[in-house]
Design a protein around this motif. Sequence first.
Motif, PDB file in Angstrom:
ATOM      1  N   SER A  52     -25.445  38.755  18.539  1.00 37.35           N
ATOM      2  CA  SER A  52     -23.990  38.531  18.546  1.00 37.35           C
ATOM      3  C   SER A  52     -23.457  38.436  19.971  1.00 37.35           C
ATOM      4  O   SER A  52     -22.378  37.921  20.195  1.00 37.35           O
ATOM      5  CB  SER A  52     -23.285  39.666  17.797  1.00 37.35           C
ATOM      6  OG  SER A  52     -23.468  40.899  18.469  1.00 37.35           O
ATOM      7  N   TRP A  53     -24.254  38.926  20.947  1.00 40.97           N
ATOM      8  CA  TRP A  53     -23.768  38.919  22.333  1.00 40.97           C
ATOM      9  C   TRP A  53     -24.148  37.653  23.096  1.00 40.97           C
ATOM     10  O   TRP A  53     -23.888  37.551  24.290  1.00 40.97           O
ATOM     11  CB  TRP A  53     -24.265  40.149  23.096  1.00 40.97           C
ATOM     12  CG  TRP A  53     -25.758  40.311  23.207  1.00 40.97           C
ATOM     13  CD1 TRP A  53     -26.536  39.966  24.280  1.00 40.97           C
ATOM     14  CD2 TRP A  53     -26.644  40.896  22.267  1.00 40.97           C
ATOM     15  NE1 TRP A  53     -27.855  40.299  24.044  1.00 40.97           N
ATOM     16  CE2 TRP A  53     -27.945  40.872  22.810  1.00 40.97           C
ATOM     17  CE3 TRP A  53     -26.481  41.455  20.982  1.00 40.97           C
ATOM     18  CZ2 TRP A  53     -29.061  41.368  22.126  1.00 40.97           C
ATOM     19  CZ3 TRP A  53     -27.587  41.931  20.316  1.00 40.97           C
ATOM     20  CH2 TRP A  53     -28.850  41.886  20.887  1.00 40.97           C
ATOM     21  N   ALA A  54     -24.744  36.692  22.408  1.00 42.83           N
ATOM     22  CA  ALA A  54     -25.211  35.489  23.114  1.00 42.83           C
ATOM     23  C   ALA A  54     -24.324  34.274  22.867  1.00 42.83           C
ATOM     24  O   ALA A  54     -24.655  33.175  23.302  1.00 42.83           O
ATOM     25  CB  ALA A  54     -26.634  35.165  22.697  1.00 42.83           C
ATOM     26  N   THR A 127     -25.635  52.707  24.889  1.00 45.81           N
ATOM     27  CA  THR A 127     -25.281  53.887  25.682  1.00 45.81           C
ATOM     28  C   THR A 127     -25.490  53.570  27.163  1.00 45.81           C
ATOM     29  O   THR A 127     -25.740  54.440  27.970  1.00 45.81           O
ATOM     30  CB  THR A 127     -26.108  55.125  25.270  1.00 45.81           C
ATOM     31  OG1 THR A 127     -27.502  54.846  25.437  1.00 45.81           O
ATOM     32  CG2 THR A 127     -25.847  55.525  23.832  1.00 45.81           C
ATOM     33  N   PHE A 128     -25.405  52.256  27.446  1.00 46.97           N
ATOM     34  CA  PHE A 128     -25.553  51.854  28.851  1.00 46.97           C
ATOM     35  C   PHE A 128     -24.212  51.540  29.517  1.00 46.97           C
ATOM     36  O   PHE A 128     -24.166  51.120  30.660  1.00 46.97           O
ATOM     37  CB  PHE A 128     -26.535  50.683  29.003  1.00 46.97           C
ATOM     38  CG  PHE A 128     -26.318  49.501  28.092  1.00 46.97           C
ATOM     39  CD1 PHE A 128     -27.016  49.386  26.903  1.00 46.97           C
ATOM     40  CD2 PHE A 128     -25.442  48.485  28.451  1.00 46.97           C
ATOM     41  CE1 PHE A 128     -26.844  48.285  26.072  1.00 46.97           C
ATOM     42  CE2 PHE A 128     -25.269  47.375  27.630  1.00 46.97           C
ATOM     43  CZ  PHE A 128     -25.970  47.284  26.434  1.00 46.97           C
ATOM     44  N   GLN A 129     -23.128  51.742  28.778  1.00 47.96           N
ATOM     45  CA  GLN A 129     -21.789  51.596  29.350  1.00 47.96           C
ATOM     46  C   GLN A 129     -20.946  52.733  28.799  1.00 47.96           C
ATOM     47  O   GLN A 129     -21.174  53.177  27.679  1.00 47.96           O
ATOM     48  CB  GLN A 129     -21.140  50.285  28.875  1.00 47.96           C
ATOM     49  CG  GLN A 129     -21.812  49.020  29.362  1.00 47.96           C
ATOM     50  CD  GLN A 129     -21.233  47.796  28.669  1.00 47.96           C
ATOM     51  OE1 GLN A 129     -21.021  47.801  27.452  1.00 47.96           O
ATOM     52  NE2 GLN A 129     -20.985  46.748  29.438  1.00 47.96           N
ATOM     53  N   ILE A 217     -37.914  50.592  19.588  1.00 40.38           N
ATOM     54  CA  ILE A 217     -37.701  51.177  20.922  1.00 40.38           C
ATOM     55  C   ILE A 217     -38.146  50.163  21.980  1.00 40.38           C
ATOM     56  O   ILE A 217     -39.313  49.787  22.068  1.00 40.38           O
ATOM     57  CB  ILE A 217     -38.490  52.498  21.070  1.00 40.38           C
ATOM     58  CG1 ILE A 217     -38.099  53.483  19.954  1.00 40.38           C
ATOM     59  CG2 ILE A 217     -38.235  53.106  22.455  1.00 40.38           C
ATOM     60  CD1 ILE A 217     -38.931  54.749  19.917  1.00 40.38           C
ATOM     61  N   GLU A 218     -37.156  49.746  22.770  1.00 39.95           N
ATOM     62  CA  GLU A 218     -37.371  48.713  23.786  1.00 39.95           C
ATOM     63  C   GLU A 218     -37.736  49.357  25.124  1.00 39.95           C
ATOM     64  O   GLU A 218     -37.324  50.474  25.405  1.00 39.95           O
ATOM     65  CB  GLU A 218     -36.039  47.948  23.908  1.00 39.95           C
ATOM     66  CG  GLU A 218     -36.121  46.587  24.477  1.00 39.95           C
ATOM     67  CD  GLU A 218     -34.776  45.837  24.333  1.00 39.95           C
ATOM     68  OE1 GLU A 218     -33.935  46.224  23.491  1.00 39.95           O
ATOM     69  OE2 GLU A 218     -34.579  44.858  25.067  1.00 39.95           O
ATOM     70  N   TYR A 219     -38.479  48.645  25.936  1.00 43.08           N
ATOM     71  CA  TYR A 219     -38.818  49.148  27.275  1.00 43.08           C
ATOM     72  C   TYR A 219     -38.385  48.135  28.327  1.00 43.08           C
ATOM     73  O   TYR A 219     -38.168  46.966  28.020  1.00 43.08           O
ATOM     74  CB  TYR A 219     -40.319  49.430  27.387  1.00 43.08           C
ATOM     75  CG  TYR A 219     -41.219  48.251  27.083  1.00 43.08           C
ATOM     76  CD1 TYR A 219     -41.639  47.976  25.785  1.00 43.08           C
ATOM     77  CD2 TYR A 219     -41.653  47.390  28.104  1.00 43.08           C
ATOM     78  CE1 TYR A 219     -42.478  46.894  25.504  1.00 43.08           C
ATOM     79  CE2 TYR A 219     -42.494  46.314  27.837  1.00 43.08           C
ATOM     80  CZ  TYR A 219     -42.898  46.063  26.531  1.00 43.08           C
ATOM     81  OH  TYR A 219     -43.704  44.998  26.260  1.00 43.08           O
ATOM     82  N   LYS A 220     -38.281  48.574  29.547  1.00 40.86           N
ATOM     83  CA  LYS A 220     -37.874  47.684  30.642  1.00 40.86           C
ATOM     84  C   LYS A 220     -38.243  48.343  31.965  1.00 40.86           C
ATOM     85  O   LYS A 220     -37.901  49.499  32.185  1.00 40.86           O
ATOM     86  CB  LYS A 220     -36.362  47.436  30.536  1.00 40.86           C
ATOM     87  CG  LYS A 220     -35.820  46.495  31.604  1.00 40.86           C
ATOM     88  CD  LYS A 220     -34.348  46.165  31.336  1.00 40.86           C
ATOM     89  CE  LYS A 220     -33.794  45.340  32.478  1.00 40.86           C
ATOM     90  NZ  LYS A 220     -32.422  44.896  32.266  1.00 40.86           N
ATOM     91  N   PRO A 221     -38.918  47.637  32.862  1.00 37.99           N
ATOM     92  CA  PRO A 221     -39.473  48.307  34.052  1.00 37.99           C
ATOM     93  C   PRO A 221     -38.454  48.685  35.119  1.00 37.99           C
ATOM     94  O   PRO A 221     -38.653  49.649  35.841  1.00 37.99           O
ATOM     95  CB  PRO A 221     -40.476  47.292  34.602  1.00 37.99           C
ATOM     96  CG  PRO A 221     -40.056  45.973  34.075  1.00 37.99           C
ATOM     97  CD  PRO A 221     -39.360  46.231  32.761  1.00 37.99           C
TER      98      PRO A 221
HETATM   99  C1  RM4 Z   1     -30.735  44.754  27.915  1.00 40.13           C
HETATM  100  C2  RM4 Z   1     -31.712  44.764  26.766  1.00 40.13           C
HETATM  101  C3  RM4 Z   1     -31.052  44.927  25.441  1.00 40.13           C
HETATM  102  C4  RM4 Z   1     -29.783  44.121  25.318  1.00 40.13           C
HETATM  103  C5  RM4 Z   1     -28.902  44.312  26.500  1.00 40.13           C
HETATM  104  C6  RM4 Z   1     -27.654  43.457  26.403  1.00 40.13           C
HETATM  105  O1  RM4 Z   1     -31.350  44.277  29.082  1.00 40.13           O
HETATM  106  O2  RM4 Z   1     -32.482  43.600  26.774  1.00 40.13           O
HETATM  107  O3  RM4 Z   1     -31.914  44.536  24.419  1.00 40.13           O
HETATM  108  O4  RM4 Z   1     -29.147  44.612  24.184  1.00 40.13           O
HETATM  109  O5  RM4 Z   1     -29.600  43.982  27.680  1.00 40.13           O
END
Ligand code: RM4
Length: 428
Positions: A52-54, A127-129, A217-221
Amino acid sequence: MTFSDQINEYNQTLVGDHNFRWGYLGEQLSRSGHDVETLLQQLAAFQVAIPSWALGTGGTRFGRFPAGGEPRSLEEKIEDVGIIHALNRSSGAISLHIPWDIPHDYAAIRQLLQANDLIIDSVNSNTFQDQSGQPLSYKFGSLCHTDADVRQQAVEHNIQVAEYGQKLGDECKTLTVWLSDGSDFPGQHHFRRAYQRTLESLQTIYNALPPDWTMLIEYKPYEPHFYSMLIPDWGTSLRLSEGCGARAQVLVDLGHHLPNTNIEQIVARLLHFGRLGGFHFNGSMYGDDDLTTGSIKPFQLFLIFCELVQAAQDAVVRNPPVAYMIDASHNLKDPIEDLLQSVQNILTAYAKALLVDTDALFDAQEANDAVRAEEVLRDAFMTDVRALVAEAIRRQGGALDPIGLYRHLSIRQQRIDTRGKLAVATGL
Ligand code: RM4
Ligand code: MN
Ligand code: MN
């Protein structure tokens, strides 16, 4: 004239050329032993969810340059995904971000979804904002926070997101968790304690989910934190998901890897462990670039699909169904065209992976014949499958050239006329 009439009318103008190319390809595939009808069915069954955010231009913390007519509400986002799905018949689901898209009138939304032949299949927490009015800040983390009250607030948010999902229809059974938690300076985090707190928070969320729900559960370096991320890699996601239970799985976002990471091997490992839960597709040159899927590394996308296709044919693999989602948002392109291109590239990679002669590949692997193994893959990858993908879409009532028809009908201009030049979508 209905939209489906418009698609038919447009297809009529292209069908002569298409039949010529499809006739040749279909014959070529049959000659090399493929069952063309099965290939078409496999492609028709493939669906990738649209986030929905794209639907708005974004993907940058610098300037945004919207072209106008962006969806102003969840309802308008559903309309836009409805257009994408009508054109390609392969985007029948939406992945919802809360609180960017909080539903209000559930009955109306369910009706609108049905009218557009769509489902909402997953919900994403945020929970990133910090949201306005939120009592406690996530500045120093959410599920990992040193303060139990902040962790509790973040846990409750995730549980609430899943509750929104449950009210949106029976098809919605997935909660995706991406944490921005991390640290920026050496010594800032007690790594082991921060991990343990995160695990316990995730367990609480997991245990509160309905029994038929999955937690991804997503990861990111790196980014937004640059010294350490709480979940930087698939190994951490895997351990966390194992610590939660069988319905916790790892989500692979293609952009969440350091340059040149062998993502296809990660995919194979997760399939082997039965913990590959889903994908966030996008294109990446350097990091979390969120470019059009397949725009930068189409061969890598193909190799990822090869692992998925081989695993699906292997009785030894016990992996639950994989959720396919796009996670891309760009500043330059019309978002709908970007998404149409992404889905087309994903279908193309999948179609090519279906053409791999796996018996020949496995024989070459057993014989340690690296040249032969690579040639088997290249043979499939170099096949021009565009007519196969187009035929699969056409048979489902979609457009032979989705972007061509989108432009032909001036849909962006129509959106600008109804929504306004300044309409900007919610999101990043
Ligand atoms: C992050 C991550 C999440 C996405 C947000 C907007 O980098 O990829 O999946 O929900 O961005
Ligand atoms: Mn993602
Ligand atoms: Mn990302």
